[in-house]
Design a protein around this motif. Sequence first.
Motif, PDB file in Angstrom:
ATOM      1  N   SER A   1       0.800  -1.119   0.077  1.00 29.84           N
ATOM      2  CA  SER A   1      -0.003   0.034  -0.039  1.00 29.84           C
ATOM      3  C   SER A   1       1.034   1.367   0.005  1.00 29.84           C
ATOM      4  CB  SER A   1      -0.999  -0.024   1.037  1.00 29.84           C
ATOM      5  OG  SER A   1      -0.310  -0.210   2.573  1.00 29.84           O
ATOM      6  N   THR A   2       2.017   1.183   0.652  1.00 29.22           N
ATOM      7  CA  THR A   2       2.808   2.280   0.936  1.00 29.22           C
ATOM      8  C   THR A   2       3.736   2.441  -0.594  1.00 29.22           C
ATOM      9  OG1 THR A   2       4.734   1.140   1.762  1.00 29.22           O
ATOM     10  CG2 THR A   2       3.186   2.326   3.329  1.00 29.22           C
TER      11      THR A   2
ATOM     12  N   ASN B   1      -2.871  -1.926  -6.198  1.00 34.10           N
ATOM     13  CA  ASN B   1      -2.793  -2.894  -5.062  1.00 34.10           C
ATOM     14  C   ASN B   1      -3.049  -4.457  -5.385  1.00 34.10           C
ATOM     15  OD1 ASN B   1      -2.487  -1.182  -2.312  1.00 34.10           O
ATOM     16  ND2 ASN B   1      -3.732   0.229  -3.587  1.00 34.10           N
TER      17      ASN B   1
ATOM     18  N   VAL C   1      -3.582   3.075   2.988  1.00 34.64           N
ATOM     19  CA  VAL C   1      -2.575   2.684   3.979  1.00 34.64           C
ATOM     20  C   VAL C   1      -2.931   2.844   5.451  1.00 34.64           C
ATOM     21  CG1 VAL C   1      -0.557   3.580   5.124  1.00 34.64           C
ATOM     22  CG2 VAL C   1      -0.781   3.323   2.535  1.00 34.64           C
TER      23      VAL C   1
ATOM     24  N   ASP D   1      -3.098  -0.882   6.826  1.00 28.01           N
ATOM     25  CA  ASP D   1      -1.773  -0.845   7.267  1.00 28.01           C
ATOM     26  C   ASP D   1      -1.293  -0.024   8.244  1.00 28.01           C
ATOM     27  OD1 ASP D   1      -1.123  -3.168   5.785  1.00 28.01           O
ATOM     28  OD2 ASP D   1      -0.873  -1.931   3.988  1.00 28.01           O
TER      29      ASP D   1
ATOM     30  N   VAL E   1       2.288   0.626  10.103  1.00 27.43           N
ATOM     31  CA  VAL E   1       3.165   1.903   9.996  1.00 27.43           C
ATOM     32  C   VAL E   1       3.578   2.749  11.003  1.00 27.43           C
ATOM     33  CG1 VAL E   1       2.998   4.106   8.632  1.00 27.43           C
ATOM     34  CG2 VAL E   1       2.028   2.172   7.531  1.00 27.43           C
TER      35      VAL E   1
ATOM     36  N   PHE F   1       6.637   4.126   7.782  1.00 27.70           N
ATOM     37  CA  PHE F   1       6.058   4.106   6.345  1.00 27.70           C
ATOM     38  C   PHE F   1       7.072   3.301   5.442  1.00 27.70           C
ATOM     39  CE2 PHE F   1       4.834   5.721   2.328  1.00 27.70           C
ATOM     40  CZ  PHE F   1       3.578   5.703   2.436  1.00 27.70           C
TER      41      PHE F   1
END
Length: 317
Positions: free
Chosen positions: A40-41, A99, A223, A227, A231, A236
Amino acid sequence: MSANLKYLSLGILVFQTTSLVLTMRYSRTLKEEGPRYLSSTAVVVAELLKIMACILLVYKDSKCSLRALNRVLHDEILNKPMETLKLAIPSGIYTLQNNLLYVALSNLDAATYQVTYQLKILTTALFSVSMLSKKLGVYQWLSLVILMTGVAFVQWPSDSQLDSKELSAGSQFVGLMAVLTACFSSGFAGVYFEKILKETKQSVWIRNIQLGFFGSIFGLMGVYIYDGELVSKNGFFQGYNRLTWIVVVLQVNLALSPGWSSAVARSRLTATSHSLVQGILLPQPLSSWNYRRETLCPAYTVYIFKDCSNRYKNCKK
């Protein structure tokens, strides 16, 4: 637009999309110490890099003048909010698609993924017919049937695959659903973006800045939702290494140009390079057919589709 620039854009597109699958698959299966990077990052970072690259290109088109760059961005983006909002739809779909590609390559081998992903030719053609009122000939529809046949054979399990205990049916199903969803999202978003490009006079770089703006917003939302805890715990950029940055850079899709703005054309051209190059480089997957023969189905599809298009144009002349 010059022919040299058009073919340069095509070459970059072919290199990017062919390399991305191999490097992304390798990066998602490579075993290293510490946490793995978050997909996602990586999507968010790719969108931010795309915005930066497009701003530099607009700066170059503005004769390297900061005042002219500021005026162009202000006039084309801030002063046209409705035109900018049109890009929110394909941007959200592209973010979802990016994604999904990570999910698919985390659960499928690269060869099976790549051949299955050629179904985007079919979805792009269907959306082009329905949204752009394009007409396909009988042989072009036949080529799409050949494509679906090739994909079906790739997914057909072999005896060794049925007996293998290392493969998880659940993970393969997740990967298959992810790549099929990506096919539909790629087809719709590509045709929608083509429709916008043909209806407006804004440059493709401005449109990519608008896409990247909404894509980064949607990506950051993903994100935070999926997540956020990881994170906050590991940062990140957790798990980022040289290979991760190569994957991120390859995701930056700057090869789009007015000469290749047709979504169907991009799907056909990149499918040929994917099929032939990876049919040679990749090892044989666990499938009922040899992959080096199966990859010819998408290649034949592209040849028939392109040949029929040329004949149709010659007949009109």
